[in-house]
Design a protein around this motif. Structure first.
Motif, short mmCIF file in Angstrom:
data_model
loop_
_atom_site.label_atom_id
_atom_site.label_comp_id
_atom_site.label_asym_id
_atom_site.label_seq_id
_atom_site.Cartn_x
_atom_site.Cartn_y
_atom_site.Cartn_z
N GLY A 58 -21.32 -23.61 49.49
CA GLY A 58 -21.00 -25.19 49.39
C GLY A 58 -22.53 -26.00 49.26
O GLY A 58 -23.26 -25.50 48.28
N CYS A 59 -22.75 -26.95 50.04
CA CYS A 59 -23.79 -27.63 49.46
C CYS A 59 -25.17 -27.43 50.38
O CYS A 59 -26.26 -28.13 49.96
N LEU A 60 -25.24 -26.53 51.29
CA LEU A 60 -26.41 -25.96 51.79
C LEU A 60 -26.77 -24.55 51.63
O LEU A 60 -25.88 -23.75 51.42
N GLY B 172 -23.93 -28.96 40.79
CA GLY B 172 -23.04 -27.86 41.41
C GLY B 172 -22.93 -27.23 42.81
O GLY B 172 -23.86 -26.64 43.13
N HIS B 173 -22.42 -27.75 43.68
CA HIS B 173 -21.97 -27.03 45.22
C HIS B 173 -20.78 -26.86 45.43
O HIS B 173 -20.49 -26.96 46.80
N GLU B 174 -19.81 -26.64 44.59
CA GLU B 174 -18.61 -26.08 44.91
C GLU B 174 -18.56 -24.67 44.23
O GLU B 174 -17.64 -24.67 43.22
N ILE B 175 -18.88 -23.67 44.61
CA ILE B 175 -19.36 -22.58 44.11
C ILE B 175 -18.62 -21.28 44.66
O ILE B 175 -18.43 -20.97 45.72
N VAL C 261 -16.77 -30.02 40.30
CA VAL C 261 -17.56 -31.01 39.83
C VAL C 261 -17.49 -32.07 41.01
O VAL C 261 -16.21 -32.86 40.71
N CYS C 262 -18.54 -32.26 41.64
CA CYS C 262 -18.45 -33.57 42.88
C CYS C 262 -18.98 -34.81 42.07
O CYS C 262 -19.96 -34.68 41.40
N HIS C 263 -18.64 -36.08 42.56
CA HIS C 263 -19.15 -36.94 42.22
C HIS C 263 -20.68 -37.27 42.65
O HIS C 263 -21.40 -37.81 42.16
N SER C 264 -21.11 -36.30 43.71
CA SER C 264 -22.30 -36.10 44.22
C SER C 264 -23.28 -35.82 42.90
O SER C 264 -24.39 -35.88 42.82
N ASP C 265 -22.55 -34.71 41.94
CA ASP C 265 -23.35 -34.22 41.08
C ASP C 265 -23.89 -35.11 40.00
O ASP C 265 -24.92 -35.31 39.32
N TYR D 241 -7.22 -33.52 40.69
CA TYR D 241 -8.04 -34.54 41.11
C TYR D 241 -9.37 -34.13 41.28
O TYR D 241 -10.13 -34.57 41.94
N ARG D 242 -9.72 -32.95 40.89
CA ARG D 242 -11.14 -32.28 40.92
C ARG D 242 -11.30 -31.51 39.44
O ARG D 242 -10.15 -30.60 39.20
N PHE D 243 -12.35 -31.75 38.82
CA PHE D 243 -12.69 -30.85 37.47
C PHE D 243 -13.34 -29.67 38.22
O PHE D 243 -14.19 -29.74 39.16
N LEU E 196 -15.30 -26.17 49.06
CA LEU E 196 -16.56 -25.80 49.51
C LEU E 196 -17.42 -27.31 49.55
O LEU E 196 -18.36 -27.26 50.46
N CYS E 197 -17.22 -28.20 49.04
CA CYS E 197 -17.62 -29.53 49.38
C CYS E 197 -16.59 -30.57 49.78
O CYS E 197 -16.49 -31.21 50.73
N ALA E 198 -15.55 -30.84 48.78
CA ALA E 198 -14.82 -32.00 49.00
C ALA E 198 -13.87 -31.54 50.00
O ALA E 198 -13.45 -32.36 51.16
ZN ZN Z 1 -20.00 -32.50 46.73
#
Ligand code: ZN
Ligand code: NAP
Length: 349
Positions: free
Chosen positions: A88-90, A62-65, A40-44, A338-340, A157-159
């Motif tokens: 990831g994000c792309l 969701g982009h940390e799959i 769960v990214c803050h961008s979500d 530090y990440r859900f 995959l993102c952070a």
């Molecule tokens: Zn992200």
């Protein structure tokens, strides 16, 4: 018909709720992944709540799959059914421009993000990883080591790549003094990565209760950024600062800490603009403020391999998908260490 289930936001003000939709059929170059975990990214949150004014609803963030390959197209070469896989994000780019051929697909003018981008296959928008499955072109799928805890790999995959890429671009390594601003999802990965690259790492935080954690994660020093005396002690001393803060703030207090020719790279994308930094602070020491967007696919694989080699994963709290709205509120309060990461086994029809 390729039915999928998910949690989606239907407007900026509403909570995420269960949502059924369809993925595209698996094409020749496609890989279908059963999603096991999604970070769960803050961008979500920024996107679900339309803080960047670009959300097209429904939004499935969701982009940390990470997950397992369940189907491959006829032309797929690098993956087989049963393999671990990450997205990831792309999920797409033009493939022929200078950015793409340089392996920097994230800077392609036609890049397609994993969610909330126009999807040429369906005519709708792309839908992200708060879902049971996803279909992605092989080029945008990453290999995941089975040596690391899978749930704790998801945030890489993102952070992970968003912080790894600028640390590499600005050549952080032994002998560099590096500042990391903010100990959240991105910031805690930046501390671990910069430490593993051999730099002297100073973590800047607004949260005194994070000091012990920051040191455990690899920070050599921790500075409370609201304390001017602690800040003054580091004036003109940094080669590089990576700023991961998710809210608008005064950049000058960090720019002043850069050496001549030092750079502060911005990773955070706050809802509101930062106050304009002082020109004097920049010109008198030829300092630079830069930005960096995630990382390309080749570099993402390099980062995943680096993490497997150095035994680096994210510090996570695994949640059920039904807890996603509460997780957003807790993220806003800085109440996450530090990440859900969502356990997708909790998503049921
Ligand atoms: Zn992200
Ligand atoms: P996060 O987990 O919420 O962490 C953000 C951290 O910023 C917090 O832990 C906090 O650290 C600090 N912070 C938050 N509010 C603050 C405030 N008002 N004043 C000062 N510090 C504050 O968020 P994240 O997932 O790491 O994402 C961070 C930002 O990067 C977001 O804007 C996100 O959209 C963006 N992002 C950018 C990219 C890219 O490609 N450039 C990729 C992913 C995410 P302390 O408690 O230590 O002060």
């Amino acid at each position: 018909m390729n039915k999928a289930i998910s949690y989606a936001a239907h407007s900026a003000k509403e909570k995420l709720v269960p949502f059924n939709f369809e993925r595209r059929d698996v094409g020749k170059k496609d890989i279908q992944i059963e999603i096991l975990f999604c970070g769960v990214c803050h961008s979500d949150l920024h996107t679900a709540r339309n803080e960047w004014q670009n959300a097209v609803y429904p939004v499935i963030p969701g982009h940390e799959i990470v997950g397992r390959v369940v189907s491959v197209g006829a032309d797929v070469k690098a993956f087989k059914i049963g393999d671990l896989a990450g997205v990831g994000c792309l999920v797409d780019s033009c493939g022929v421009c200078e950015d793409c051929t340089d392996g920097l697909e994230q800077y392609c003018d036609q890049e397609i993000f994993t969610y909330n981008s126009p999807d040429k296959h369906t005519g709708k928008m792309t839908y992200g990883g708060y879902s049971n499955q996803i279909v992605v072109d092989e080029h945008f799928v990453l290999h995941i080591s089975d040596k690391l805890d899978l749930a704790a790999v998801a945030p890489l995959l993102c952070a992970g790549i968003t912080t790894y890429s600028p640390l590499r671009h600005w050549k952080v390594g032994p002998g560099s003094k590096v500042g990391i601003v903010g100990l959240g999802g991105l910031g805690h990965m930046a501390v671990k990565l910069a430490h593993a690259m051999g730099a002297h790492v100073v973590l800047f935080t607004t949260s005194p209760d994070k000091i012990a954690d920051a040191k455990r994660l690899g920070a050599d020093e921790v500075v409370i950024s609201k304390n001017p005396d602690e800040m003054q002690a580091h004036l003109k001393s940094f080669d590089f600062i990576l700023n991961t803060v998710a809210a608008a703030h005064n950049l000058d207090i960090f720019v002043e800490l850069l050496k001549r020719d030092g750079t502060m790279c911005l990773n955070g994308v706050p809802e509101h603009a930062h106050p304009s930094p002082s020109i004097f602070n920049l010109i008198f020491k030829r300092r630079q403020i830069a930005g960096s967007l995630i990382g390309g696919i080749k570099e993402t694989q390099e980062m995943l391999n680096f993490c497997a080699e150095h035994n680096i994963t994210s510090d996570i709290e695994v949640i059920a998908i039904q807890d996603i709205n509460e997780a957003y509120e807790r993220m806003l309060k800085g109440d996450v260490k530090y990440r859900f990461v969502i356990d997708m086994a909790t998503l049921k029809d």
